[in-house]
Design a protein around this motif. Sequence first.
Motif, short mmCIF file in Angstrom:
data_model
loop_
_atom_site.label_atom_id
_atom_site.label_comp_id
_atom_site.label_asym_id
_atom_site.label_seq_id
_atom_site.Cartn_x
_atom_site.Cartn_y
_atom_site.Cartn_z
N UNK A 120 0.85 -1.19 0.00
CA UNK A 120 0.00 0.00 0.00
C UNK A 120 0.89 1.24 0.00
N UNK A 121 0.67 2.14 -0.94
CA UNK A 121 1.52 3.33 -0.99
C UNK A 121 1.33 4.26 0.22
N UNK A 122 0.13 4.25 0.81
CA UNK A 122 -0.14 5.09 1.98
C UNK A 122 -1.03 4.29 2.92
N UNK A 123 -0.43 3.75 3.97
CA UNK A 123 -1.19 2.89 4.89
C UNK A 123 -2.32 3.63 5.59
N UNK A 124 -2.15 4.92 5.81
CA UNK A 124 -3.22 5.66 6.48
C UNK A 124 -4.46 5.82 5.60
N UNK A 125 -4.33 5.47 4.32
CA UNK A 125 -5.48 5.53 3.41
C UNK A 125 -6.13 4.16 3.18
N UNK A 126 -5.53 3.13 3.74
CA UNK A 126 -6.13 1.80 3.62
C UNK A 126 -7.44 1.81 4.43
N UNK A 127 -8.52 1.35 3.83
CA UNK A 127 -9.78 1.31 4.59
C UNK A 127 -9.59 0.50 5.89
N UNK A 128 -9.98 1.09 7.00
CA UNK A 128 -9.80 0.41 8.29
C UNK A 128 -10.54 -0.93 8.32
N UNK A 129 -11.65 -1.01 7.59
CA UNK A 129 -12.41 -2.26 7.54
C UNK A 129 -11.59 -3.38 6.89
N UNK A 130 -10.78 -3.05 5.90
CA UNK A 130 -10.00 -4.07 5.21
C UNK A 130 -9.01 -4.74 6.16
N UNK A 131 -8.36 -3.94 6.97
CA UNK A 131 -7.43 -4.51 7.95
C UNK A 131 -8.22 -5.26 9.02
N UNK A 132 -9.30 -4.68 9.49
CA UNK A 132 -10.12 -5.33 10.52
C UNK A 132 -10.69 -6.67 10.03
N UNK A 133 -11.11 -6.74 8.76
CA UNK A 133 -11.62 -8.01 8.21
C UNK A 133 -10.55 -9.09 8.28
N UNK A 134 -9.33 -8.73 7.94
CA UNK A 134 -8.24 -9.71 7.98
C UNK A 134 -8.00 -10.20 9.41
N UNK A 135 -7.93 -9.27 10.33
CA UNK A 135 -7.65 -9.64 11.72
C UNK A 135 -8.80 -10.48 12.30
N UNK A 136 -10.02 -10.08 12.03
CA UNK A 136 -11.18 -10.85 12.51
C UNK A 136 -11.21 -12.25 11.89
N UNK A 137 -10.87 -12.34 10.62
CA UNK A 137 -10.86 -13.64 9.95
C UNK A 137 -9.79 -14.55 10.54
N UNK A 138 -8.61 -14.00 10.76
CA UNK A 138 -7.54 -14.80 11.35
C UNK A 138 -7.95 -15.30 12.73
N UNK A 139 -8.52 -14.40 13.54
CA UNK A 139 -8.98 -14.80 14.87
C UNK A 139 -10.05 -15.89 14.79
N UNK A 140 -11.01 -15.75 13.90
CA UNK A 140 -12.08 -16.73 13.77
C UNK A 140 -11.53 -18.08 13.31
N UNK A 141 -10.61 -18.06 12.36
CA UNK A 141 -10.02 -19.30 11.87
C UNK A 141 -9.27 -20.01 12.99
N UNK A 142 -8.54 -19.27 13.79
CA UNK A 142 -7.81 -19.87 14.90
C UNK A 142 -8.78 -20.37 15.97
N UNK A 143 -9.77 -19.57 16.30
CA UNK A 143 -10.72 -19.93 17.35
C UNK A 143 -11.53 -21.16 16.96
N UNK A 144 -11.97 -21.24 15.71
CA UNK A 144 -12.88 -22.30 15.28
C UNK A 144 -12.19 -23.44 14.54
N UNK A 145 -10.88 -23.46 14.53
CA UNK A 145 -10.17 -24.40 13.66
C UNK A 145 -10.46 -25.87 13.97
N UNK A 146 -10.82 -26.20 15.19
CA UNK A 146 -11.09 -27.59 15.56
C UNK A 146 -12.55 -27.98 15.32
N UNK A 147 -13.40 -27.03 15.00
CA UNK A 147 -14.81 -27.33 14.77
C UNK A 147 -14.98 -28.05 13.43
N UNK A 148 -15.92 -28.97 13.37
CA UNK A 148 -16.14 -29.70 12.12
C UNK A 148 -16.60 -28.77 10.99
#
Length: 192
Positions: A120-148
């Motif tokens: 990203x040429x300017x990180x302060x212009x990256x939509x905050x939701x885009x970063x939050x989506x990544x972090x939330x997804x990583x957390x969910x994948x780790x939290x739920x990884x053992x679920x069928x």
Amino acid sequence: MQKKDPAELTIQAFADHHVITPPNRLRNVVRLIDEKNLDDPIALAEKALAGLSDEFSKWMAIECDRLVAAHAAILKNGFTPATRDELFRAAHDIKGDAATFEYPAAAAGAESLCRIIEHSPALDRVPTELIAYHINAIQAIVREHASPGTEAIAKEINRKLRLVADEYLATVNQDRPEHLEAILAPSIAPTE
């Protein structure tokens, strides 16, 4: 022919060159073992990892907490070199540790976040939701990884994260062709 002492330097002279043979001191430090007692280093490493596997979920939780804390620092203080570096390192560590800690699906989301930070040429212009989506997804994948059934869901989440990240990066890097080549390259993180 007389045997030479292996600890002795020998020089053989020829008409157009010399051959110098240095002493072989390794013979004194090499331990010969019987073939039936061979240790398989890979098997030993796998055995050691298996002994640590009870700790993997704790370590992965610590890595996720670090990622969340780095994001919270950015939300509070904005992007600074220090907050950027901490977010990148936290995501990069998850990308690298995920497969070892038996959370391979978390690696793809972390890699996608690293790519956003890197390209990203300017990180302060990256939509905050885009970063939050990544972090939330990583957390969910780790939290739920053992679920069928979570493997397929995690794969789809990672595919969509990568798609959105690539679309964003391609848009903001239209005038930076050297970044476009890296952006359009296939993922190096395991997807399965």
